[in-house]
Design a protein around this motif. Structure first.
Motif, PDB file in Angstrom:
ATOM      1  N   CYS B  27      35.248  20.514  26.804  1.00 42.19           N
ATOM      2  CA  CYS B  27      36.283  20.871  25.821  1.00 42.19           C
ATOM      3  C   CYS B  27      35.417  21.818  24.663  1.00 42.19           C
ATOM      4  O   CYS B  27      34.623  21.335  24.054  1.00 42.19           O
ATOM      5  CB  CYS B  27      37.079  19.758  25.337  1.00 42.19           C
ATOM      6  N   CYS B  30      36.507  19.899  21.018  1.00 42.59           N
ATOM      7  CA  CYS B  30      35.760  18.658  20.695  1.00 42.59           C
ATOM      8  C   CYS B  30      34.568  18.332  21.160  1.00 42.59           C
ATOM      9  O   CYS B  30      33.783  17.378  21.115  1.00 42.59           O
ATOM     10  CB  CYS B  30      36.879  17.453  20.677  1.00 42.59           C
ATOM     11  N   CYS B  42      42.178  18.347  27.675  1.00 47.10           N
ATOM     12  CA  CYS B  42      41.062  17.436  27.407  1.00 47.10           C
ATOM     13  C   CYS B  42      41.595  16.029  27.060  1.00 47.10           C
ATOM     14  O   CYS B  42      42.901  15.520  26.790  1.00 47.10           O
ATOM     15  CB  CYS B  42      40.535  17.924  25.922  1.00 47.10           C
ATOM     16  N   ASN B  44      40.415  13.399  25.389  1.00 45.79           N
ATOM     17  CA  ASN B  44      40.167  12.743  24.207  1.00 45.79           C
ATOM     18  C   ASN B  44      41.696  12.589  23.468  1.00 45.79           C
ATOM     19  O   ASN B  44      42.100  13.584  23.161  1.00 45.79           O
ATOM     20  CB  ASN B  44      39.362  13.499  23.461  1.00 45.79           C
ATOM     21  N   CYS B  47      42.172  14.545  20.482  1.00 46.84           N
ATOM     22  CA  CYS B  47      42.181  16.365  20.529  1.00 46.84           C
ATOM     23  C   CYS B  47      43.229  16.964  21.447  1.00 46.84           C
ATOM     24  O   CYS B  47      43.834  16.115  22.415  1.00 46.84           O
ATOM     25  CB  CYS B  47      40.928  16.484  21.465  1.00 46.84           C
TER      26      CYS B  47
HETATM   27 ZN   LIG Z   1      38.760  17.768  23.174  1.00 50.04          ZN
END
Ligand SMILES: [Zn+2]
Lengths: 404, 148
Positions: B27, B30, B42, B44, B47
């Motif tokens: 990504c 992040c 992504c 996360n 994020c």
């Molecule tokens: Zn990310």
């Protein structure tokens, strides 16, 4: 315990009835097992099916979609009577999510009495993914690319424990010996024969270091519970029912750094630090938090022993002992009948084999009988608090805490 | 007639010999790394990134754990039912830079008896199976000889 279900807020629901169809390879349809379990649970509750306001089915999956939509299938087989109907699928945690759905309906005042049913007619051999060319499904991919069956994942976990914690294959065998001895006493278990450590060691290697008798089979079976509001139970003259006080169904947290089924890789912890608590430990801790108890309060525990080594892992994840001390706890006899915290008094998956949508409900049946004091030769004297725990594919897991 | 060499999954690995590697994505917001690759978002939870670039994963790592398959796996794993089943070894490998564990088959001939947690392995190209038109390629882990 507090929260007697009297005036004011309580999050308890009563377990009015529990019933099972014996596990085995009976060669019949899952509806038959589910209906038998449902009727047994209703008889145990002293209720007519037509008094049930809601039915929740844990889905029986074939070919990647529910073979039938479980709630309606069981309702039709029992006889359409206009109940609210729900079906849930959460892999091995399907039964616990079905129980949680029923509980929430009761606590929200949508139903006084809810029937929860799960049943399966398992295929021969390894579980396998649905057919077709489906490279967007991680479960399909791990078979296509690696041939990684469920037992190979259990083998990876077992070998890791041997390397990190010093567990031995003899420790793993002793889990089977313990659970088989309990299964002998359970009329619903599929395997009702004592097993020796020598027999485990002589069984065929399936996924190094695990042998055939270290790994749970797949079975036919059905389990059901009848849940009600505390008020309904009181009206029916049930003064001291077993109560469900917590149901945990949380997901993992990113980054998940344990190689869980059916993944080919873990998340990366390079951008976000991994949680201090593993997924399985978070399942149990969430249930403890909700119930307002801790592992020291437990009388009995039913854990998902997909393999012998995984049972030792659960000891640690439930907080029955510290990390890496699972085998020590077993060797001390603490988790055997008569020990400090008997685990899998039912005989566990070792004695049942797995009937996926029924298994988490069966765990709650065993805890119910233990807390009622009606577990016959398996009875843990004075049992007051029990926990069940399981984990399945795709980030599903569950824990249920019951008290009396 | 030469058969085509086709990766069992497109864009999961590339290169030959010393240049062979698994391909993940990273990504750009992040720096989270993903294998199998995430190309459109992504994962996360903190994020919102949707811009991911392809990155080769570390070629070497340490054995996190290992096992083997003593019985023939079901479809969609492809085997020849006419031939006796030959067990193969699976290795889960910890990649230090990516802080992740990646599973793969060991190169043919490596058995659990030769492995230990912590041992160094490297990724190499391998063949999963062959049919009349195609050689299906994959990645495999091979011990480098460096112990824990
Ligand atoms: Zn990310």
């Amino acid at each position: 315990m507090a929260a007697d279900g009297g005036e004011g807020m309580t999050a308890d629901v009563a377990v009015l009835g529990a019933g099972m169809h014996p596990w085995g390879k009976w060669g019949r349809g899952f509806v038959e097992y589910g209906v038998a379990a449902a009727r047994a649970a209703l008889a145990d509750a002293g209720l007519d099916w037509r008094e049930v306001g809601s039915i929740v089915g844990a889905d029986t999956v074939r070919g990647g979609y529910p073979g039938y939509v479980a709630g309606a299938t069981f309702a039709k087989a029992l006889g359409w009577q206009g109940a609210r109907v729900t079906s849930v699928y959460a892999a091995c945690a399907s039964g616990a999510q079905a129980i949680d759905t029923a509980r929430v309906q009761i606590l929200a005042g949508r139903a006084d009495v809810v029937l929860v049913v799960g049943a399966d007619a398992a295929p021969k051999g390894f579980f396998r993914p649905a057919g077709g060319d489906r490279p967007d499904d991680p479960d399909w991919l791990r078979f296509r690319v690696l041939g990684a069956t469920n037992p190979t994942y259990f083998g990876l976990y077992a070998r890791r424990r041997m390397a990190v914690h010093g567990d031995t294959m003899e420790d793993f065998a002793q889990v089977k010996v313990k659970n088989a001895a309990s299964g002998v006493l359970n009329p619903y278990a599929r395997y009702r024969k004592r097993v020796t450590a020598e027999e485990v060691a002589a069984s065929a290697m399936v996924a190094d270091p695990l042998r055939l008798l270290d790994i749970c089979a797949t079975s036919d079976g059905g389990a059901a519970v009848v849940l009600s509001s505390m008020e309904f139970a009181r009206r029916r003259g049930v003064v001291d029912p077993v109560r469900i006080r917590a149901v945990s169904t949380v997901t993992p947290r990113y980054p998940s750094t344990v190689l869980d089924l059916p993944e080919i890789a873990t998340d990366s912890a390079v951008a976000v630090a991994s949680a201090t608590e593993t997924f399985r430990a978070s399942i149990a801790r969430t249930a403890y938090d909700e119930a307002g108890i801790g592992p020291e309060d437990l009388s009995v525990a039913e854990v998902y022993d997909l393999s012998t080594a995984l049972e030792l892992q659960w000891y640690e994840d439930l907080g029955l002992c510290g990390e890496g001390e699972g085998a020590k706890l077993l060797r001390e006899g603490a988790t055997a009948p008569g020990g400090r915290i008997p685990v899998n008094s039912s005989g566990g998956l070792a004695s049942f084999g797995e009937a996926v949508p029924a298994q988490a409900i069966a765990q709650v049946c065993e805890v119910t009988w233990q807390l009622r004091g009606t577990a016959e030769d398996r009875q843990v004297p004075g049992a007051r608090v029990g926990i069940t725990a399981n984990q399945g594919l795709f980030g599903h897991g569950s824990a249920v805490i019951a008290v009396r | 007639m030469s058969r085509t060499r086709t990766p069992v999954v497109a864009r999961w690995f590339a290169g030959d010999g010393e240049n062979f590697s698994l391909l993940g994505t990273r990504c750009r917001a992040c720096a989270s790394v993903f294998f199998p690759r995430e190309d459109v978002r992504c994962r996360n939870p903190g994020c919102q990134g949707a811009d991911l670039e392809e990155v080769p994963l570390s070629r070497r790592g340490r054995v996190w754990s290992y096992t083997d398959g003593r019985y023939r796996p079901p479809s969609p794993y492809v085997t020849d039912p006419e031939l006796p089943w030959e067990p193969y070894t699976l290795i889960a490998v910890e990649l230090e830079a990516e802080r992740m564990v990646v599973l793969g088959q060991a190169v043919p001939g490596v058995t659990p008896a030769e492995l230990a947690v912590g041992m160094e392995v490297e990724v190499v190209p391998g063949v999963l199976h062959e049919d009349t038109e195609t050689v299906w390629t994959t990645w495999q882990w091979r011990p480098t000889g460096v112990r824990a």
